[in-house]
Design a protein around this motif. Sequence first.
Motif, PDB file in Angstrom:
ATOM      1  N   ARG A  92       0.814  -1.205   0.000  1.00  0.00           N
ATOM      2  CA  ARG A  92       0.000   0.000   0.000  1.00  0.00           C
ATOM      3  C   ARG A  92       0.854   1.265   0.000  1.00  0.00           C
ATOM      4  O   ARG A  92       0.348   2.354  -0.236  1.00  0.00           O
ATOM      5  CB  ARG A  92      -0.952  -0.011   1.190  1.00  0.00           C
ATOM      6  CG  ARG A  92      -1.759  -1.307   1.274  1.00  0.00           C
ATOM      7  CD  ARG A  92      -2.989  -1.154   2.079  1.00  0.00           C
ATOM      8  NE  ARG A  92      -4.014  -0.417   1.364  1.00  0.00           N
ATOM      9  CZ  ARG A  92      -5.133   0.022   1.919  1.00  0.00           C
ATOM     10  NH1 ARG A  92      -5.360  -0.211   3.206  1.00  0.00           N
ATOM     11  NH2 ARG A  92      -6.021   0.680   1.222  1.00  0.00           N
ATOM     12  N   GLN A  93       2.144   1.094   0.259  1.00  0.00           N
ATOM     13  CA  GLN A  93       3.065   2.228   0.221  1.00  0.00           C
ATOM     14  C   GLN A  93       3.811   2.305  -1.108  1.00  0.00           C
ATOM     15  O   GLN A  93       4.524   3.276  -1.358  1.00  0.00           O
ATOM     16  CB  GLN A  93       4.089   2.109   1.362  1.00  0.00           C
ATOM     17  CG  GLN A  93       3.478   2.106   2.750  1.00  0.00           C
ATOM     18  CD  GLN A  93       4.489   1.685   3.801  1.00  0.00           C
ATOM     19  OE1 GLN A  93       4.991   0.570   3.786  1.00  0.00           O
ATOM     20  NE2 GLN A  93       4.794   2.588   4.704  1.00  0.00           N
ATOM     21  N   ALA A  94       3.650   1.297  -1.936  1.00  0.00           N
ATOM     22  CA  ALA A  94       4.425   1.222  -3.172  1.00  0.00           C
ATOM     23  C   ALA A  94       3.811   2.102  -4.254  1.00  0.00           C
ATOM     24  O   ALA A  94       2.594   2.318  -4.285  1.00  0.00           O
ATOM     25  CB  ALA A  94       4.488  -0.224  -3.659  1.00  0.00           C
ATOM     26  N   PRO A  95       4.643   2.610  -5.166  1.00  0.00           N
ATOM     27  CA  PRO A  95       4.089   3.314  -6.329  1.00  0.00           C
ATOM     28  C   PRO A  95       3.340   2.334  -7.216  1.00  0.00           C
ATOM     29  O   PRO A  95       3.484   1.112  -7.057  1.00  0.00           O
ATOM     30  CB  PRO A  95       5.337   3.865  -7.026  1.00  0.00           C
ATOM     31  CG  PRO A  95       6.456   2.976  -6.593  1.00  0.00           C
ATOM     32  CD  PRO A  95       6.118   2.555  -5.190  1.00  0.00           C
ATOM     33  N   HIS A  96       2.571   2.831  -8.152  1.00  0.00           N
ATOM     34  CA  HIS A  96       1.742   1.961  -8.980  1.00  0.00           C
ATOM     35  C   HIS A  96       2.279   1.763 -10.391  1.00  0.00           C
ATOM     36  O   HIS A  96       1.981   0.753 -11.022  1.00  0.00           O
ATOM     37  CB  HIS A  96       0.317   2.519  -9.063  1.00  0.00           C
ATOM     38  CG  HIS A  96      -0.440   2.430  -7.773  1.00  0.00           C
ATOM     39  ND1 HIS A  96      -1.742   2.847  -7.630  1.00  0.00           N
ATOM     40  CD2 HIS A  96      -0.072   1.957  -6.556  1.00  0.00           C
ATOM     41  CE1 HIS A  96      -2.156   2.644  -6.397  1.00  0.00           C
ATOM     42  NE2 HIS A  96      -1.148   2.116  -5.717  1.00  0.00           N
ATOM     43  N   SER A  97       3.058   2.696 -10.898  1.00  0.00           N
ATOM     44  CA  SER A  97       3.514   2.573 -12.278  1.00  0.00           C
ATOM     45  C   SER A  97       4.730   1.662 -12.376  1.00  0.00           C
ATOM     46  O   SER A  97       5.533   1.553 -11.440  1.00  0.00           O
ATOM     47  CB  SER A  97       3.861   3.948 -12.852  1.00  0.00           C
ATOM     48  OG  SER A  97       5.128   4.400 -12.387  1.00  0.00           O
ATOM     49  N   HIS A  98       4.858   1.028 -13.515  1.00  0.00           N
ATOM     50  CA  HIS A  98       5.992   0.132 -13.761  1.00  0.00           C
ATOM     51  C   HIS A  98       7.315   0.865 -13.605  1.00  0.00           C
ATOM     52  O   HIS A  98       8.239   0.375 -12.931  1.00  0.00           O
ATOM     53  CB  HIS A  98       5.885  -0.456 -15.176  1.00  0.00           C
ATOM     54  CG  HIS A  98       7.084  -1.234 -15.609  1.00  0.00           C
ATOM     55  ND1 HIS A  98       7.276  -2.568 -15.304  1.00  0.00           N
ATOM     56  CD2 HIS A  98       8.184  -0.860 -16.336  1.00  0.00           C
ATOM     57  CE1 HIS A  98       8.420  -2.984 -15.812  1.00  0.00           C
ATOM     58  NE2 HIS A  98       8.993  -1.965 -16.442  1.00  0.00           N
ATOM     59  N   ASP A  99       7.431   2.036 -14.185  1.00  0.00           N
ATOM     60  CA  ASP A  99       8.694   2.770 -14.140  1.00  0.00           C
ATOM     61  C   ASP A  99       9.063   3.164 -12.717  1.00  0.00           C
ATOM     62  O   ASP A  99      10.241   3.062 -12.318  1.00  0.00           O
ATOM     63  CB  ASP A  99       8.604   4.020 -15.017  1.00  0.00           C
ATOM     64  CG  ASP A  99       8.574   3.692 -16.505  1.00  0.00           C
ATOM     65  OD1 ASP A  99       8.930   2.542 -16.866  1.00  0.00           O
ATOM     66  OD2 ASP A  99       8.179   4.561 -17.299  1.00  0.00           O
ATOM     67  N   ASP A 100       8.073   3.589 -11.927  1.00  0.00           N
ATOM     68  CA  ASP A 100       8.363   4.001 -10.550  1.00  0.00           C
ATOM     69  C   ASP A 100       8.723   2.799  -9.676  1.00  0.00           C
ATOM     70  O   ASP A 100       9.589   2.901  -8.795  1.00  0.00           O
ATOM     71  CB  ASP A 100       7.161   4.734  -9.955  1.00  0.00           C
ATOM     72  CG  ASP A 100       6.964   6.117 -10.574  1.00  0.00           C
ATOM     73  OD1 ASP A 100       7.910   6.621 -11.199  1.00  0.00           O
ATOM     74  OD2 ASP A 100       5.856   6.672 -10.429  1.00  0.00           O
ATOM     75  N   LEU A 101       8.073   1.678  -9.906  1.00  0.00           N
ATOM     76  CA  LEU A 101       8.408   0.465  -9.156  1.00  0.00           C
ATOM     77  C   LEU A 101       9.835   0.024  -9.457  1.00  0.00           C
ATOM     78  O   LEU A 101      10.610  -0.311  -8.551  1.00  0.00           O
ATOM     79  CB  LEU A 101       7.420  -0.654  -9.500  1.00  0.00           C
ATOM     80  CG  LEU A 101       6.013  -0.528  -8.913  1.00  0.00           C
ATOM     81  CD1 LEU A 101       5.057  -1.472  -9.621  1.00  0.00           C
ATOM     82  CD2 LEU A 101       6.024  -0.821  -7.417  1.00  0.00           C
ATOM     83  N   LEU A 102      10.183   0.019 -10.726  1.00  0.00           N
ATOM     84  CA  LEU A 102      11.536  -0.384 -11.122  1.00  0.00           C
ATOM     85  C   LEU A 102      12.574   0.578 -10.547  1.00  0.00           C
ATOM     86  O   LEU A 102      13.633   0.149 -10.058  1.00  0.00           O
ATOM     87  CB  LEU A 102      11.636  -0.447 -12.641  1.00  0.00           C
ATOM     88  CG  LEU A 102      12.986  -0.907 -13.211  1.00  0.00           C
ATOM     89  CD1 LEU A 102      13.351  -2.305 -12.705  1.00  0.00           C
ATOM     90  CD2 LEU A 102      12.954  -0.887 -14.733  1.00  0.00           C
ATOM     91  N   ALA A 103      12.291   1.871 -10.588  1.00  0.00           N
ATOM     92  CA  ALA A 103      13.227   2.861 -10.047  1.00  0.00           C
ATOM     93  C   ALA A 103      13.447   2.649  -8.552  1.00  0.00           C
ATOM     94  O   ALA A 103      14.579   2.783  -8.046  1.00  0.00           O
ATOM     95  CB  ALA A 103      12.703   4.272 -10.309  1.00  0.00           C
ATOM     96  N   LEU A 104      12.389   2.298  -7.831  1.00  0.00           N
ATOM     97  CA  LEU A 104      12.512   2.046  -6.398  1.00  0.00           C
ATOM     98  C   LEU A 104      13.403   0.837  -6.125  1.00  0.00           C
ATOM     99  O   LEU A 104      14.228   0.846  -5.197  1.00  0.00           O
ATOM    100  CB  LEU A 104      11.123   1.837  -5.787  1.00  0.00           C
ATOM    101  CG  LEU A 104      11.058   1.666  -4.255  1.00  0.00           C
ATOM    102  CD1 LEU A 104      11.734   2.823  -3.547  1.00  0.00           C
ATOM    103  CD2 LEU A 104       9.607   1.546  -3.806  1.00  0.00           C
ATOM    104  N   VAL A 105      13.272  -0.203  -6.942  1.00  0.00           N
ATOM    105  CA  VAL A 105      14.130  -1.373  -6.796  1.00  0.00           C
ATOM    106  C   VAL A 105      15.595  -0.992  -7.045  1.00  0.00           C
ATOM    107  O   VAL A 105      16.495  -1.350  -6.278  1.00  0.00           O
ATOM    108  CB  VAL A 105      13.704  -2.496  -7.761  1.00  0.00           C
ATOM    109  CG1 VAL A 105      14.697  -3.663  -7.705  1.00  0.00           C
ATOM    110  CG2 VAL A 105      12.305  -2.998  -7.426  1.00  0.00           C
ATOM    111  N   VAL A 106      15.817  -0.246  -8.111  1.00  0.00           N
ATOM    112  CA  VAL A 106      17.189   0.150  -8.474  1.00  0.00           C
ATOM    113  C   VAL A 106      17.821   0.985  -7.368  1.00  0.00           C
ATOM    114  O   VAL A 106      19.000   0.814  -7.033  1.00  0.00           O
ATOM    115  CB  VAL A 106      17.187   0.929  -9.809  1.00  0.00           C
ATOM    116  CG1 VAL A 106      18.557   1.544 -10.083  1.00  0.00           C
ATOM    117  CG2 VAL A 106      16.783   0.006 -10.949  1.00  0.00           C
ATOM    118  N   ASN A 107      17.046   1.865  -6.759  1.00  0.00           N
ATOM    119  CA  ASN A 107      17.589   2.782  -5.758  1.00  0.00           C
ATOM    120  C   ASN A 107      17.746   2.157  -4.379  1.00  0.00           C
ATOM    121  O   ASN A 107      18.594   2.599  -3.598  1.00  0.00           O
ATOM    122  CB  ASN A 107      16.700   4.026  -5.644  1.00  0.00           C
ATOM    123  CG  ASN A 107      16.732   4.875  -6.893  1.00  0.00           C
ATOM    124  OD1 ASN A 107      17.743   4.937  -7.582  1.00  0.00           O
ATOM    125  ND2 ASN A 107      15.619   5.539  -7.198  1.00  0.00           N
ATOM    126  N   ALA A 108      16.948   1.131  -4.068  1.00  0.00           N
ATOM    127  CA  ALA A 108      16.913   0.630  -2.693  1.00  0.00           C
ATOM    128  C   ALA A 108      17.635  -0.693  -2.470  1.00  0.00           C
ATOM    129  O   ALA A 108      18.038  -0.992  -1.343  1.00  0.00           O
ATOM    130  CB  ALA A 108      15.458   0.494  -2.233  1.00  0.00           C
TER     131      ALA A 108
END
Length: 424
Positions: free
Chosen positions: A282-298
Motif C-alpha cells: 500500500r506504500q508502493a508506487p503503482h507505475s511500472h517505471d516508478d516500481l523499477l526505479a525504487l528497486v534500483v535505488n533501494a
Amino acid sequence: MPLHQQTYSLDHQAWIEYLATTANLLIIQDLDGVCMGLVNDPLNRTIDPAYVEATQAFDGHFYVLTNGEHTGQRGINAIVERAYGNKERVKAEQRYLPGLAAGGVQWQTRAGDVSHPGVSEAELAFLAAVPDAIRSRLQQFFSQHPDAIAPGDLQVGIDASALDNMASPTANLNTFHGLLQQHRPLYTALQHEMHGLMEELLAQAAEQGLADSFFVHYAPNHGRGADGKEIVWFSDGQGSGTTDFQFMLRGAIKEAGVLALLNRYYAQKTGTFPLGKDFSVRQAPHSHDDLLALVVNAFDPALMPTMVGVGDTVTSTVVSQNGQPVAQRGGSDRNFLYLIQAIGQQFGTGNLVTYIDSSGGELKNRKALRLETRAGTPVVTEGPGDPRDRDDPLTLNVVFPGGYQQYCQAFQAAAVTRRQPPTI
C-alpha cells in the motif's frame, strides 16, 4: 542461448536445472491455473500434496503471489488442509504456502500465521459487507429473469458466485456462465450488472471516508484505460470474458507485491529491510517505471537474486481505434511478470518468465497455447497474446503447454535435485 534470452522455450530440463542449482533464487508464483486446475466453483479446487511438499525444498526461496486468499473456505489454506485431510498435521509440518495473497495485502508464513500489513479495521469492516451486497444484487437481477435458471440451480449459482474473501470479496461468474449457456446475452447483461455494483460500492466507500481505500480488479481484463482503471472484458457470446469482479484494497496489485517479497527476501539474508520493516504494497508506487526505479535505488545489486516469475493469465487483443490497430494488453499476471523481467534486465540476473497454459481447465477464458517447431525453434501459432501484437514488451521465456500438471511435475523434479547435498 541462455533461457532468459529465449522465447517460448520448451527446454524443461534446463528450467529444472536452473531452479535446482541457482543458489540465490527467488521464485514468485501465482496459484490458480499454475499449480491447480481452473474450475468453475473455487470450492472444488484441489492441490497435490507432493507439489506442496516440493515447495519446502525451496524454503526461503519460494513465495506465492495471488489475487486469491490464504484464509476462508475458498482460500488456499483450506485446499491444502483438505488435500492432507488433517489441519493439525498441515500446521505442525508447516505445509502452508508462504507469500502474499489478496493482491499483496495478506501475508502468510509457512506456519499459517496471517496478517494484513497496512490495512485498517474500518477497511476490513467495509469489505466484510461486500459479499452480502453481491448476493442481494444477484437475487435482484434474476428476479427480473425468473425463467432463465431453475430455482435450485439459481441458489447454487449465487452460493458459488459470492466469494466471502476477507480482503478481496469477489463476484465470480464462472458458474453462471455455464448455467446461462442458452442465454448468452443475459450473461453479458449480468457482467454489466456486476460492473455497476462495483462502481456503486466504490461510491459508498467514498461516502464513508474511504475514497482512497479500494479499487476493482477485473479478471481477465483488457488492460487499463486512460483513467488507470482496468477495462472489463464483456463477453461477445464466444467466451466468458471477465468472470471475476474483485473488490480490493488500493495498492493490492501484484507488481507491488514483487517489491514486498524482495524486501522480505533481503531481510532474511541480511537482517535489514531495504524498504523498511513496515513496508507494504500500500506504500508502493503503482507505475511500472516508478516500481523499477525504487528497486534500483533501494536494493544492493550484489545481493539481487535470480527471480523466476510463474503465471498463467496474460492477454493481449488488437482492436481498431480510429481506423488504427491498438493493442489492449492485460491479464492479472502480466504486470508482475513484466516487472520481474525488467528487474532481471536491469541487474543482469537472468530472471525467467514462466508461462503455464491453463486453457485446459473448466474455465474457457484463456487461449490455448499452440506451438510449432520451425527450423528447430518453437513458434507460437496461437497463444495468450494476439499474434498481431508484435510489440508486446513481455517475453515468455519458458512455457508449459501441458498445463499445471506438466509444471508441477517439473517443479517437483527440481525440488528433488535441490534437496540432494552437493557432491564432493
